[in-house]
Write a protein that holds these residues in place. Structure first.
Motif, PDB file in Angstrom:
ATOM      1  N   MET A  45       0.840  -1.205   0.000  1.00 14.41           N
ATOM      2  CA  MET A  45       0.000   0.000   0.000  1.00 14.41           C
ATOM      3  C   MET A  45       0.877   1.259   0.000  1.00 14.41           C
ATOM      4  O   MET A  45       0.588   2.246  -0.699  1.00 14.41           O
ATOM      5  N   GLN A  46       1.963   1.229   0.778  1.00 12.77           N
ATOM      6  CA  GLN A  46       2.865   2.394   0.820  1.00 12.77           C
ATOM      7  C   GLN A  46       3.528   2.616  -0.532  1.00 12.77           C
ATOM      8  O   GLN A  46       3.712   3.762  -0.969  1.00 12.77           O
ATOM      9  N   GLU A  56      -7.374   4.638  -0.482  1.00 14.22           N
ATOM     10  CA  GLU A  56      -8.347   3.615  -0.860  1.00 14.22           C
ATOM     11  C   GLU A  56      -7.884   2.849  -2.094  1.00 14.22           C
ATOM     12  O   GLU A  56      -7.997   1.607  -2.176  1.00 14.22           O
ATOM     13  N   GLU A  57      -7.356   3.578  -3.096  1.00 14.95           N
ATOM     14  CA  GLU A  57      -6.873   2.919  -4.303  1.00 14.95           C
ATOM     15  C   GLU A  57      -5.661   2.049  -4.004  1.00 14.95           C
ATOM     16  O   GLU A  57      -5.516   0.941  -4.551  1.00 14.95           O
ATOM     17  N   ALA A  58      -4.792   2.538  -3.153  1.00 10.38           N
ATOM     18  CA  ALA A  58      -3.594   1.755  -2.808  1.00 10.38           C
ATOM     19  C   ALA A  58      -3.984   0.445  -2.103  1.00 10.38           C
ATOM     20  O   ALA A  58      -3.405  -0.616  -2.358  1.00 10.38           O
ATOM     21  N   GLU A  59      -4.989   0.535  -1.218  1.00 15.57           N
ATOM     22  CA  GLU A  59      -5.440  -0.687  -0.523  1.00 15.57           C
ATOM     23  C   GLU A  59      -6.040  -1.674  -1.520  1.00 15.57           C
ATOM     24  O   GLU A  59      -5.772  -2.888  -1.454  1.00 15.57           O
ATOM     25  N   TYR A  60      -6.860  -1.183  -2.438  1.00 16.94           N
ATOM     26  CA  TYR A  60      -7.479  -2.050  -3.438  1.00 16.94           C
ATOM     27  C   TYR A  60      -6.429  -2.751  -4.286  1.00 16.94           C
ATOM     28  O   TYR A  60      -6.495  -3.959  -4.519  1.00 16.94           O
ATOM     29  N   LEU A  61      -5.430  -1.969  -4.771  1.00 18.02           N
ATOM     30  CA  LEU A  61      -4.391  -2.561  -5.617  1.00 18.02           C
ATOM     31  C   LEU A  61      -3.532  -3.569  -4.847  1.00 18.02           C
ATOM     32  O   LEU A  61      -3.131  -4.604  -5.394  1.00 18.02           O
TER      33      LEU A  61
END
Length: 366
Positions: A45-46, A56-61
């Motif tokens: 995520m980071q 939110e997009e980082a968590e999804y990816l």
């Protein structure tokens, strides 16, 4: 016709992914695996946020990059039962196993007398019986009804003594001890006592007369519900030592004039009706009722040239007969080793006489 598109699956959050991936693990292992997965997801995520994606997009990816959580969960558990097909397979095995156990433990075998030809086990039993005569044997598997406490085996034959027109040999077997041993640890009603009888016409010569009796042998059938560890069980009894000591019937000798020059006469012994008959059917076996298993008939007035193993039709007044029958009892008779007979009945001390089946019927055989 319009086709409805499937609803898109809701994306998993990082917490949901970790929950699915660690489901079913012991607590300590689940905490360790969850911490490792969370660290890996946080790192990804980071990285995505560093490339300009929102949290939110980082968590999804990051979650999408981890793939389906089910294979991860199966790998952590070490077996396939986290998959739906695995659980269905396990459920089918459990239901099948429980069904088979219920069938063996709770459902008793069919009660009654099953008549059939000999099988390989019967042949082995006859080879081990040195006294068994050669011939065609009728096999009968007896499954005694629930509540059977004892079994009576009787052999009866006609005699030419007007004061005692029948000869009787009776043997009884007490089943109370067998039932008590085999009921132990079982659901009541699952056990049935079973045995296999082998019966055949037995030709013999007694005091210069050609006679026919019925040879009876057999063996006990170990019940699949047996829970006592008992392996010693006896087969059907009641045969006396020596052929002429058992009930038998005198055979008829017919004289026939041969078409020769000059005419000559030949005398031959007529086989009894019912000898060699083989039945293959199921018949009821009721408490306190006789079941005739094998029957022979000798009729001096019958045509000696029309012999058949299973004749039908009325017999003459001069016909003689012999048979083997069994009766399951709902009680143990008094002093079973001592019995009396007469007037086509048998009795034990202090009990009502038990009528015997008729010696001659229109249906020889079983």
């Amino acid at each position: 016709m319009t086709r409805r598109l499937p609803r898109p699956r809701r994306p998993l959050s990082a917490d949901a992914y970790i929950h699915h991936a660690t489901r079913g693990l012991p607590r300590a292992e689940r905490l360790d695996a969850a911490a490792e997965l969370r660290a890996h997801l946080t790192e990804r995520m980071q990285e995505h946020q560093a490339h300009g994606f929102s949290p939110e997009e980082a968590e999804y990816l990051a979650v999408r990059g981890m793939g389906d959580p089910q294979p991860v969960n199966r790998g952590l558990l070490g077996h396939a039962f986290t998959h739906r097909a695995g659980w269905l397979t396990l459920a089918a095995l459990l239901v099948g196993g429980l069904g088979w156990t219920a069938y063996r433990e709770w459902l008793p075998p069919r009660e009654g007398a099953q008549f059939s030809p000999m099988n390989q086990r019967d042949i082995n039993a006859l080879f081990s019986d040195k006294d068994a005569p050669r011939g065609t044997y009728q096999g009968v598997t007896l499954t005694y009804p629930r509540g059977t406490k004892a079994v009576l085996y009787v052999m009866v034959s006609s005699t030419e003594n007007k004061y005692r027109p029948e000869q009787v040999s009776l043997f009884s077997k007490n089943l109370v001890n067998d039932e008590e041993q085999n009921f132990r640890g079982r659901i009541p009603g699952s056990y049935r006592y079973q045995e296999r009888l082998l019966l055949s016409a037995w030709r013999m010569t007694c005091d210069g007369q050609e006679r026919s009796g019925i040879y009876k042998t057999g063996y006990g059938l170990p019940s699949p519900f047996e829970n006592s560890g008992i392996s010693a069980y006896s087969g059907p009894g009641g045969m006396s030592v020596g052929a002429c000591a058992n009930p038998s019937v005198r055979l008829h000798r017919a004289t026939q004039t041969l078409n020769t020059t000059p005419p000559t006469q030949e005398t031959h012994t007529v086989p009894p009706d019912g000898a060699g008959a083989i039945f293959n059917d199921h018949r009821p076996l009721n408490l306190n009722e006789w079941r005739v298993l094998y029957r022979l008939r000798v009729d001096p007035e019958a045509d000696p040239n029309t012999y058949s193993p299973m004749p039908t039709g009325p017999a003459s007044a001069k016909a003689r007969g012999t048979y083997v029958a069994v009766m399951p009892l709902d009680h143990v008779p008094n002093n079973a080793d001592e019995y009396s007979w007469g007037g086509m009945s048998v009795g034990f001390k202090g009990e009502q006489p038990i009528p015997l089946p008729p010696l001659v019927t229109d249906q020889p055989g079983g």
